[in-house]
Design an enzyme around this catalytic site. Structure first.
Site, mmCIF file in Angstrom:
data_model
loop_
_atom_site.group_PDB
_atom_site.id
_atom_site.type_symbol
_atom_site.label_atom_id
_atom_site.label_comp_id
_atom_site.label_asym_id
_atom_site.label_seq_id
_atom_site.Cartn_x
_atom_site.Cartn_y
_atom_site.Cartn_z
ATOM 1 N N LYS A 60 78.934 -19.296 47.586
ATOM 2 C CA LYS A 60 77.594 -18.720 47.611
ATOM 3 C C LYS A 60 76.550 -19.662 47.030
ATOM 4 O O LYS A 60 75.502 -19.914 47.644
ATOM 5 C CB LYS A 60 77.600 -17.401 46.829
ATOM 6 C CG LYS A 60 76.234 -16.751 46.673
ATOM 7 C CD LYS A 60 76.350 -15.400 45.997
ATOM 8 C CE LYS A 60 76.929 -15.528 44.611
ATOM 9 N NZ LYS A 60 76.033 -16.271 43.686
ATOM 10 N N THR A 61 76.823 -20.201 45.847
ATOM 11 C CA THR A 61 75.844 -21.076 45.184
ATOM 12 C C THR A 61 75.608 -22.341 45.994
ATOM 13 O O THR A 61 74.477 -22.814 46.132
ATOM 14 C CB THR A 61 76.333 -21.448 43.769
ATOM 15 O OG1 THR A 61 76.531 -20.243 43.021
ATOM 16 C CG2 THR A 61 75.307 -22.322 43.062
ATOM 17 N N ASP B 280 69.105 -14.993 44.863
ATOM 18 C CA ASP B 280 70.539 -15.019 44.568
ATOM 19 C C ASP B 280 70.986 -13.658 44.040
ATOM 20 O O ASP B 280 70.181 -12.888 43.509
ATOM 21 C CB ASP B 280 70.800 -16.101 43.517
ATOM 22 C CG ASP B 280 72.280 -16.425 43.362
ATOM 23 O OD1 ASP B 280 73.065 -16.045 44.250
ATOM 24 O OD2 ASP B 280 72.636 -17.067 42.360
ATOM 25 N N GLU B 281 72.275 -13.338 44.169
ATOM 26 C CA GLU B 281 72.872 -12.098 43.644
ATOM 27 C C GLU B 281 72.041 -10.878 44.044
ATOM 28 O O GLU B 281 71.715 -10.009 43.225
ATOM 29 C CB GLU B 281 73.000 -12.177 42.107
ATOM 30 C CG GLU B 281 73.810 -13.340 41.590
ATOM 31 C CD GLU B 281 75.304 -13.210 41.845
ATOM 32 O OE1 GLU B 281 75.708 -12.217 42.491
ATOM 33 O OE2 GLU B 281 76.068 -14.076 41.408
ATOM 34 N N GLN C 165 80.720 -6.785 44.816
ATOM 35 C CA GLN C 165 80.714 -7.222 43.414
ATOM 36 C C GLN C 165 79.496 -6.677 42.668
ATOM 37 O O GLN C 165 79.062 -7.248 41.673
ATOM 38 C CB GLN C 165 80.731 -8.749 43.342
ATOM 39 C CG GLN C 165 81.990 -9.376 43.907
ATOM 40 C CD GLN C 165 82.058 -10.865 43.667
ATOM 41 O OE1 GLN C 165 82.247 -11.337 42.539
ATOM 42 N NE2 GLN C 165 81.908 -11.640 44.725
ATOM 43 N N ARG D 99 88.808 -13.237 40.075
ATOM 44 C CA ARG D 99 88.564 -14.366 39.150
ATOM 45 C C ARG D 99 89.746 -15.318 39.158
ATOM 46 O O ARG D 99 89.647 -16.469 38.712
ATOM 47 C CB ARG D 99 88.354 -13.880 37.698
ATOM 48 C CG ARG D 99 87.181 -12.938 37.440
ATOM 49 C CD ARG D 99 85.887 -13.414 38.048
ATOM 50 N NE ARG D 99 85.695 -12.838 39.367
ATOM 51 C CZ ARG D 99 84.865 -13.331 40.274
ATOM 52 N NH1 ARG D 99 84.181 -14.424 40.023
ATOM 53 N NH2 ARG D 99 84.737 -12.753 41.452
#
Length: 643
Positions: free
Chosen positions: A33-34, A236-237, A267, A595
């Site tokens: 994503k980043t 973002d997010e 998430q 994770r």
């Protein structure tokens, strides 16, 4: 060995090279994503979009700094190529030389920037203070005292939470002036609270969004200025935005409609902070003709981890489904261990970690994750007994420590003598004689001394070191904190930037690293309080990581131990009555599982979590801990399913 990440896969490239118009990217866990968001920013610059016409909004300073760093590295890489004399490279060179980069920062830092220019519209000047929660709570307590209202009957924290909700959800306060006595009192406090903020030339944290929305809605010329300026807005997010944040984004985007948002509704785990994942799900309705792209290739985890986590999250009704997959190896099965009680679980997990360390696994590549902070007590105790170095996330943050807040209060008052909260803090902590000196001298000296010199002056005039030694059991540790603050403050050119940075530090940005302690793990140490050297929680920056699921989001580790997967803990007992709450708990479980890169260990005591029964049995290796050790069992026979 897992595959290395390619620069951009085909779907990521499609997202990065998207033309004009709104775009929602549903990015699965570990799908880059980043990298995609940063690549989009760089692509826009490469396309000739001026940096001042782009803004990228994140939720944490850490994410913003990472994006800035990657962007600068990319610009520098282009300049270093053979065609450095080309027009585009010259443009990029000027960006770096002049510091003329796009705005990349948090929602709140964007709000602070706008308020610095337009705060006069609501009675503030550009030297305003940003009040934190403690400041706000202190004001509310004073208002209740002035109104002769019992704090036992009207909880100041509950009123502060209500005020925050009013601002974050853009509720009209007039609608709450009902016959309800509690609402009437709350609104009376709210009005006095807002008046106090204005008189103090201050904003609280929620104001940094809500007040900006108000200014833009009431001043069309200001709104048009920003709409015309910011042609491309990247967020973002996106699954974590709340009502006021989305209102701000929507206001700014409605002219060009070049809104590029990325996130993962699976998430979304911050409902308690006001985030509303339905904004993510309703994107297509809000932005007709918008494009949707799904990033479904996971680069982080093994196939078994991805398959198990995907099967779990499929049980949520409200979501934008994704088919997460990976080219990584199949990997080991998901390990589930049943224990009799929390102490034996902690000891069993700690011993497994010792075994990993003896195989030369690095402790910082191992994480212990749990639903609530209270769960750390038993596992900390076990790790200490086995001499395992560890670092605990989510303890008292650096800027929430008393000695740091005292120093900041002195600085805030020096640059804003109207700051009521700081005046009150100083008055409570020091004698009248000492207070008179600092209240008189700090504003005068602010232009003569550097920030670090001003802090040192404050310490000397208040005899602060002596104060620490007389009143606290750990004066040495507190002195080290002040030393770190002085060192950090000395890196800023002016106090306003420093104080704004301190105020904008978000809860999940992490904290300063503390000194490392070289302690070797020793297996089979006797389980008593006197065995081996001791570790303070949070003392080892390269130790095993302990954290709540909420703090684990965005991180990854080779080995993850998710403890307490018991019904009542995960899902939490408070979430069992509402389906929405239960779905958020399932998302928490999903976040924790994803994770893990190589090995995922789940453990429980008492009644197993209903979520464990939703995992594919063929992907599980189940063991029961007994006095004779751990015995392999059939998961189908042992699992207790809860309807």
């Amino acid at each position: 060995m897992q595959k290395s990440k390619p620069e951009l896969n085909e779907v990521q490239q499609k997202a990065v090279k998207h033309g004009n118009g709104p775009l929602l990217i549903a990015a699965g866990a570990g799908s880059g994503k980043t990298r995609t968001l940063t690549s989009r920013l760089i692509y826009l610059l490469d396309s000739g979009i001026k940096p001042e016409n782009i803004i990228a909004i994140t939720f944490t300073n850490k994410a913003a700094n990472e994006m800035k760093s990657r962007t600068i590295d990319s610009l520098q890489l282009t300049i270093d190529k053979k065609n450095s004399s080309s027009q585009m490279s010259n443009v990029k060179g000027q960006m770096l030389t002049n510091g003329n980069l796009p705005f990349v920062g948090t929602f709140h830092s964007l709000g602070a920037r706008i308020l610095k220019k337009w705060g006069e519209k609501i009675g503030r000047n550009d030297q305003f203070t940003i009040f934190d929660d403690e400041d706000s709570l202190g004001i509310i307590k004073n208002i209740l005292k002035e109104m002769d209202i019992s704090k036992d009957r009207y909880n100041p924290l509950a009123i502060m939470s209500k005020i925050s909700k009013i601002k974050n959800e853009l509720i009209n306060p007039e609608e709450l002036k009902s016959e309800n006595a509690y609402d009437k009192i709350t609104m009376a406090v709210f009005e006095k609270y807002e008046d106090t903020l204005k008189k103090s030339n201050a904003f609280d944290f929620d104001d940094l969004i809500e007040k900006v929305v108000g200014i833009l809605q009431k001043n069309k010329e200001i709104l048009e200025e920003y709409r015309n300026k910011w042609e491309h807005i990247l967020v973002d997010e996106f699954q974590d935005v709340n009502t006021s944040q989305y209102a701000l984004i929507k206001l700014l985007s409605e002219k060009y409609k070049n809104l590029f948002v990325i996130g993962d509704d699976q998430q979304s785990i911050y409902a308690f902070r006001g985030s509303d994942f339905r904004i993510f799900l309703n994107f297509e309705k809000d932005w007709p003709g918008s494009a949707i792209i799904k990033l479904e290739e996971n680069y982080r985890s093994t196939q078994n981890i991805i398959r198990a986590a995907s099967q779990l999250i499929k049980n949520n009704k409200f979501q934008k489904p994704k088919n997460l997959w990976t080219k990584n190896p199949e990997g080991s099965l998901i390990f589930i261990t049943a224990f009799e009680e929390k102490e034996s679980e902690a000891w069993g997990v700690a011993e497994k970690i010792v075994q990993l360390l003896q195989k030369n696994e690095l402790p910082q590549n191992i994480a212990i994750i749990y639903r609530t902070n209270a769960q750390s007590r038993a596992i900390e105790q076990a790790l200490i007994r086995l001499n395992v170095p560890y670092e605990i996330f989510g303890g008292l943050k650096f800027y929430q420590r008393k000695e740091i807040k005292d120093m900041i209060a002195g600085l805030r008052y020096a640059f804003n003598p109207k700051d009521i909260a700081s005046i009150e803090r100083l008055s409570k902590n020091f004698s009248k004689a000492k207070n008179e000196i600092i209240l008189k001298e700090l504003p005068r000296l602010k232009d003569e001394l550097s920030i670090s010199e001003l802090i040192k002056y404050f310490i000397e005039q208040t005899d602060y070191i002596e104060y620490l030694e007389k009143n606290f059991k750990n004066p040495d540790e507190r002195r080290e904190n002040i030393k770190e603050l002085i060192s950090f403050a000395s890196t800023f050119g002016n106090a306003h930037d420093f104080l704004e940075q301190v105020a904008l530090m978000s809860a999940i940005d992490g904290r300063p690293k503390l000194k490392k302690e070289a302690i070797n793990p020793v297996r089979n140490s006797p389980p008593n309080e006197s065995s081996g050297p001791r570790l303070r929680a949070g003392a080892v920056s390269n130790g095993v990581k302990l954290m709540t699921i909420h703090l684990a989001k965005g991180l990854e580790f080779d080995h993850v131990f998710l403890i307490g997967t018991s019904d009542g803990l995960l899902p939490h007992e408070k979430s069992l009555q509402k389906s929405d709450d239960l779905e958020e708990e399932r998302r928490l479980m999903y976040v924790a599982m994803t994770r893990a890169k190589q090995n995922l260990n789940l453990s429980f005591y008492g009644l197993p979590s209903r979520f464990l029964g939703e995992l594919p049995p063929e992907l599980i290796e189940f063991k029961q801990a007994t006095n004779r050790g751990e015995e392999l069992r059939d998961w189908d026979d042992e699992t207790i399913y809860i309807e």
